[in-house]
Every structure is written in C-alpha cells, then in structure tokens.
Write a protein that holds these residues in place. Structure first.
Motif: not given
Length: 356
Positions: A123-138
């Motif tokens: 897919v195009p990357s336009d609407f993708l958002r990275k998850i910050d794994l350091s936030a420690n949210i499941a």
C-alpha cells in the motif's frame, strides 16, 4: 532492520484475503457474500512502487460499520460501497516487511486505518502511522481504546455529550467496543451510568469491570418503557444510542428537558432494507422537552485525534480505562467474528489476530 515473521528474505508469499463476492442488501451477510481466497503477493523490492510499503497484517479490527458498506446501496452511513472481488478493508495493525519510504524501516509496527483484510499486502504510505513500542501499550489497545471505538466513545461523551457531574447517562450496546469505553469515560466525569446489553453475563461485566452503576438485559426487559422508568426514576440526561429502533423510541419518553441524544450507530437496523427499518413514534417529545438529537461520524472529528490520543493514553497508563478484547485467532476467523457482532455472544471489542 529485520523483516519479522521470517519473511525478510522471501520475495513471493501466498496471502489469504477476505473479499466481497456479492453485496448483501439485508440480513446478516453469509459466506456467499464474504469469501476467503489465496493470492500471490510479491515482496521483491524492485516490484514495490516508491513511497509504498509491503506489510504483514498482525491484527484487524472487526467493526459493525462494515455492514453498512456492503449493502450495495450508496448513502448508508454515507460510506462508499467497496468494489466487488476486491479485498475488504478495516482498521489494522501491521509489520513493515519492505519499505520504499525513508520514514519507515523494516520491522516497524504501523497502524493502517484502511488495511486490506489480507495476510500480506502492498500500500501507499500516506495514511500509515508508526506505533511507539516504548509506550508499552498492548497492540490490541490501538484497535479499541485508541482506535475507532475509543474515538467514537470519546467524541460522544467528551465532545458532544459533555455531561456535568451527576448527570444520568444511558448507553445501549453497553458491553460492545464503544459502549464499554463510553461508560468508563462517563464515570470519570462523575456521572451515573446505566447500560443495556444482551445477556445477564454482560450485565455483570458492565458493573464488575466497566464501573456501570446499573445494567439490564434487553432480552428480559422486553418492555423498554418500564425498564427505563425503573432504572431512571429521575429521567435521562444523555443517551448514547448504538442500536436505534424501539430503544430509541422508548428513550424519547424518558429523556429530560434539555436532554441530549447522541447517535453513533443503529445496529438493530443495519441488516434491514430501508423500507423495513423501524420508525420512531415519539419524536414529538423533542419539541416539548427541548431535546437535541445529534448523529456523527468519527471522520468529522479527525482534527481532535491528537487530544483524544493524549488523553486516552494517559487513562490507559493510569488504569482508569480498562478495555476488554475478544481476540479470535487466524484470518480465517474473520467471517465468524464479523457475524458474531449481530448476536449477543461477544464480550468487549472483537479483534482478529492474523499473525504474531
């Protein structure tokens, strides 16, 4: 930079995907409408267009609004009807397998609000958002508290309803993905909260896990007027409507002067053609009681995503909001997961885990 799941060195994969074989104008869609097939997806770097990513789907949200997008009728919820024989889409979490965008690395975990319901896709990357794994949210929380259900509940309670402490709030479909969060948000604002749901087990869940003051089983309390009179002796100040139909009609008899009805869904009507949908007879009460009734789509509140995310992440970390997930395993479970939304079998937010 690793690919994840052992696919980093693979150039071609077989990917199962759910597609729309036929529109379903009424009733719960069947396997004649939603079908699973296997396709081939190239992960060859040179075959991926610039600013595109190859992704492996990890989780997909199973949401009632999908029902209104596969009727074959334009205009239901004002959502576009997907094309036939194409992969269905939903709110998903995926792992980056190949990247043609310098902002994303292989192995990144991303949120895709328009994810194909497919094991692998490009897919195009336009609407993708990275998850910050350091936030420690499941990760499943990003499809519930921090996903569409969370945003829906937050907009309904925090933005549109905006109740005062002590307000009497009624929420239908209270043990579902939206209702479980809306009730908790209302309690955080100091309100008295009552919910309706489809089983005694869910009523107990409302009170034990989600902090509802009261709840009732709408299958047992078949006289909705009598039930609302019992649970709201002082009337209803705000009603979050997720079901429509007879429940909405009964609420109009018990809403207080200056009350507010916030409509985020009408599940009791989704499987009916327009001519067979239930009408509302008690609308005259809106005039006599100066009642405001307001429907909304989350897309109208995307400008508040930052505020919503910040507040909800804080609530999650402080354990002031507690989600409950029904996680089914394997992409093959998507159809049964979707059909289950229209029964009383689920507790909490329904999610399919496609990969680890």
């Amino acid at each position: 930079m690793g690919g994840g799941g052992g696919v980093a060195s693979t150039t071609v994969v077989e990917s199962r995907e759910w597609y729309l074989a036929a529109y379903a104008p009424e009733n719960v869609p069947t396997s004649d409408h939603l079908k699973l097939r296997t396709v081939t997806v190239s992960l060859e770097y040179d075959s991926i267009a610039d600013q595109h990513l190859a992704l492996q789907l990890l989780f997909i949200s199973v949401d009632p609004y999908l029902r209104s997008t596969i009727t074959g009728r334009e205009g239901d919820l004002y959502l576009p009807q997907p094309p036939l024989n194409k992969a269905l889409t939903g709110f998903g979490i995926a792992r980056v397998v190949r990247s043609k965008n310098n902002n994303f690395n292989e192995g990144d975990i991303v949120i895709n609000p328009f994810s194909p319901i497919a094991e692998y896709y490009v897919v195009p990357s336009d609407f993708l958002r990275k998850i910050d794994l350091s936030a420690n949210i499941a990760l499943p929380n990003y499809l519930s508290c921090l996903g569409i259900p969370g945003l829906t509940a937050w907009v309904a309670i925090e933005v549109i309803g905006n109740p005062k402490p002590g307000s009497n709030i009624f929420i239908s479909a209270a043990a579902g993905g939206v209702g479980m969060l809306a009730g908790q948000l209302a309690k955080l604002k100091g309100c008295r909260v009552v919910g309706s749901t489809g089983s005694d087990k869910k009523v107990q869940l409302l009170k034990d896990e989600f902090g509802y003051d009261e709840g009732f089983n709408y299958h047992k309390e078949s006289d909705f007027d009598a039930a609302l009179a019992k649970y709201f002796p002082n009337g209803i100040d705000i009603y979050l409507d997720n079901v429509g139909g007879k429940m909405l009609d009964a609420v109009l008899n018990h809403i207080n002067i200056g009350g507010h009805i916030v409509i985020s869904g009408m599940m009791s009507q989704y499987n009916k053609i327009p001519a067979e949908r239930e009408g509302v007879k008690n609308l005259l009460n809106m005039v006599g009681k100066d009642v405001k009734m307001e429907g909304f789509l989350c897309g109208s509140y995307l400008n508040k995503i930052g505020e919503f995310t910040q507040q909800m992440e804080k609530y999650i970390k402080e354990e002031k909001i507690k989600p409950k997930h029904k996680i089914n395993q394997g992409i093959e479970s998507f159809y049964e997961s979707f059909a289950s939304l229209f029964s009383s079998s689920n507790l909490g937010k329904v999610i399919v885990q496609v990969a680890i």
